[in-house]
Design an enzyme around this catalytic site. Structure first.
Site, mmCIF file in Angstrom:
data_model
loop_
_atom_site.group_PDB
_atom_site.id
_atom_site.type_symbol
_atom_site.label_atom_id
_atom_site.label_comp_id
_atom_site.label_asym_id
_atom_site.label_seq_id
_atom_site.Cartn_x
_atom_site.Cartn_y
_atom_site.Cartn_z
ATOM 1 C CG ASP A 88 -0.214 0.133 2.544
ATOM 2 O OD1 ASP A 88 0.856 -0.496 2.692
ATOM 3 O OD2 ASP A 88 -0.701 0.857 3.427
ATOM 4 C CD GLU A 153 4.179 0.965 7.107
ATOM 5 O OE1 GLU A 153 4.938 1.260 8.032
ATOM 6 O OE2 GLU A 153 3.842 1.788 6.232
HETATM 7 N N1 BES Z 1 8.836 3.300 5.363
HETATM 8 C C1 BES Z 1 8.161 4.034 6.348
HETATM 9 C C2 BES Z 1 8.869 4.091 7.686
HETATM 10 C C3 BES Z 1 10.250 4.656 7.693
HETATM 11 C C4 BES Z 1 10.621 5.657 6.825
HETATM 12 C C5 BES Z 1 11.149 4.168 8.590
HETATM 13 C C6 BES Z 1 11.914 6.133 6.846
HETATM 14 C C7 BES Z 1 12.426 4.669 8.636
HETATM 15 C C8 BES Z 1 12.810 5.652 7.751
HETATM 16 C C9 BES Z 1 6.775 3.480 6.567
HETATM 17 O O1 BES Z 1 6.123 3.092 5.396
HETATM 18 C C10 BES Z 1 5.929 4.547 7.196
HETATM 19 O O2 BES Z 1 5.751 5.570 6.627
HETATM 20 N N2 BES Z 1 5.422 4.281 8.374
HETATM 21 C C11 BES Z 1 4.509 5.128 9.031
HETATM 22 C C12 BES Z 1 3.854 4.314 10.093
HETATM 23 C C13 BES Z 1 2.523 4.776 10.531
HETATM 24 C C14 BES Z 1 1.569 5.107 9.444
HETATM 25 C C15 BES Z 1 1.918 3.810 11.507
HETATM 26 C C16 BES Z 1 5.220 6.333 9.622
HETATM 27 O O3 BES Z 1 6.362 6.233 10.111
HETATM 28 O O4 BES Z 1 4.637 7.425 9.592
HETATM 29 ZN ZN ZN Z 2 5.395 5.166 4.499
#
Ligand code: BES
Ligand code: ZN
Length: 459
Positions: A88, A153
């Site tokens: 997603d 996610e």
């Molecule tokens: N890939 C990201 C998380 C991330 C980005 C980790 C850069 C480390 C470095 C992930 O897809 C994401 O965006 N996660 C969300 C989680 C939330 C929606 C629960 C976030 O971190 O905002």
């Molecule tokens: Zn993300």
């Protein structure tokens, strides 16, 4: 060069075309009008996993978006890795700021521009292609592999936790492999050993029962936007220290060894600022930029509304205002506890003259992985072999909430083998992913699989 590595080099153009097909699918999980697109992405991946020769490919329907699983067992004595990724993506908004259409992958200067190119279609597809390289060349897979690919996610994985609990046996493994983070810098591979957690809140402020004339009523009636601004201004002090009572109680202070390690990382504040188009940094006193952005908690307004937003001036005292606020958490903060503390604090400072409602959204626990873990060491070696540069170990500020649940439910560590870069513009317009890193990512994943059994022996 091994047959598998050669195969990857020889077929990289086909792999890119396949990735581009996936990038054309508008799998925005938060947008209910895109539900069928999210499913289309799940089907594409399930079909692809089957095509490359994986077994037991299943598309599991959930109350939300599907979860795709697959596996290939070669030998019970070999380590088993569970590859996690998400298909997603975030909404493309604001769409007008994209230079090329978000769902039409466009290659420019060695990068592919498209929503999800880095986060996380491009990154997670590296492992699909690494496994494909073993299966297609009929080279024995050096590990047993399982896949779990989700479509939620970006909305907090609401259906994944119950799924993992219900399918513990099917998902049992020695470790989880995830590429959904960033490398420390261009051509500087790094293993992420820590992620922040998240507590996401929404605050609604309601005043008069309808919008009022700001001249007729202004001064005599509380304005919800003013009240909200006031509440927000009390969440942090001028130095960025969060004012919520009890917020820092469970924060694990950095040890001098940790700070020493951080200070050795090749970071430059001037470059950081110029990359971001800012002239000054802002954050908690006494901490470096890297510490502030990964080892310390934070609080940010992510969205705010209320009152007149269109062209020109309209004199109005709005009836309602609202804001979305995220808090990034570090060990040992608990998202539930923090959400409660936030709610209590906001209620305690809310003026009597308005009604304030606080809504709790999804959250996630922070995580730090033991650096001695043999899987991390194997990953570092794989990076070094492919990138010809020693990998660094660093913590990151983003969140992948399911990592903590993999530890809690399946009892395993996750290897965060990121191939992205901070300049990939995750969640922003013009997201992109380096095609060179897509290529090196596939090779690193394949090399990791090959090295893992040896590292287990030694470790
Ligand atoms: N890939 C990201 C998380 C991330 C980005 C980790 C850069 C480390 C470095 C992930 O897809 C994401 O965006 N996660 C969300 C989680 C939330 C929606 C629960 C976030 O971190 O905002
Ligand atoms: Zn993300």
């Amino acid at each position: 060069m091994s047959t598998v590595q050669q195969y990857i080099d020889d077929n990289i153009d086909t792999f890119k075309d396949e990735l581009f097909q996936l990038l054309r699918i508008e799998s925005v999980s938060t947008d209910s009008s895109k539900k069928s697109e999210v499913k289309k992405a799940a089907k594409f991946l399930a079909g692809h996993l089957e095509e490359i020769g994986l077994d037991d490919v299943i598309l599991h329907e959930t109350d939300g978006h599907p979860i795709v699983t697959a596996q290939k067992s070669v030998d019970p004595d070999l380590p088993t890795i569970l590859i996690y990724g998400h298909y997603d993506v975030q909404p493309p908004d604001p769409e007008e700021l994209w230079e090329t259409p978000p769902f039409e992958p466009t290659v420019k200067d060695g990068r592919v521009y498209a929503r999800g190119s880095s986060d996380d279609k491009g990154q997670s597809f590296t492992h699909v292609k690494a496994v494909a390289a073993y299966l297609q060349t009929e080279t024995d897979l050096p590990v047993n592999v399982k896949f779990i690919l989700e479509g939620e996610e970006e909305i907090g994985s609401p259906n994944l936790i119950p799924f993992i609990k219900e399918h513990k046996e099917m998902l049992s493994c020695d470790m989880v492999l995830i590429s959904d983070t960033a490398m420390f810098a261009e051509d500087q591979p790094s293993i992420t050993y820590g992620l922040r957690g998240l507590a996401y809140m929404e605050v609604h402020v309601t005043g008069p029962s309808k919008d009022l004339h700001s001249g007729v009523f202004g001064g005599a009636v509380e304005n919800p936007v003013n009240a909200l601004a006031n509440i927000i201004s009390k969440l942090k002090d001028e130095d960025g220290t969060i004012q919520i009572d009890g917020f820092y109680d469970d924060v694990e202070e950095m040890t001098s060894e940790m700070r020493e390690e951080y200070s050795k990382l090749p970071h430059n504040d001037a470059t950081y600022m110029s990359d971001l188009g800012i002239t000054e940094l802002h954050g908690e006193k006494g901490y470096s930029t890297l510490e502030r952005a990964s080892a310390r908690p934070s609080l940010d307004v992510n969205g705010i509304w209320g009152g007149y937003q269109k062209e020109g001036a309209k004199t109005v005292l709005p009836s309602k205002a609202g804001a979305k606020i995220s808090m990034r958490l570090v060990p040992d903060q608990d998202p539930r506890t923090i959400s409660k503390l936030f709610t209590n604090y906001v209620k305690s400072i809310a003026p009597e003259s308005v009604d304030v409602e606080v809504i709790e959204h999804h959250g996630g626990h922070p995580i730090v992985i033991d650096l001695e873990y043999y899987g991390l060491q194997a990953a570092a070696q794989a990076f070094e072999d492919v990138y010809e540069k020693e990998a660094l170990f660093s913590r990151e500020g983003g969140s992948i909430p399911i990592v903590a649940d993999f530890k809690k439910i399946l009892g395993v560590n996750s290897i965060l083998m990121g191939f992205g870069l901070t300049k990939d513009a995750l969640h922003s317009p013009n997201e992109s992913f380096s095609l060179k890193d897509f290529h090196r990512g596939i090779k690193t994943s394949a090399r990791f699989m090959q090295l893992l059994p040896e590292f287990r022996e030694e470790g």
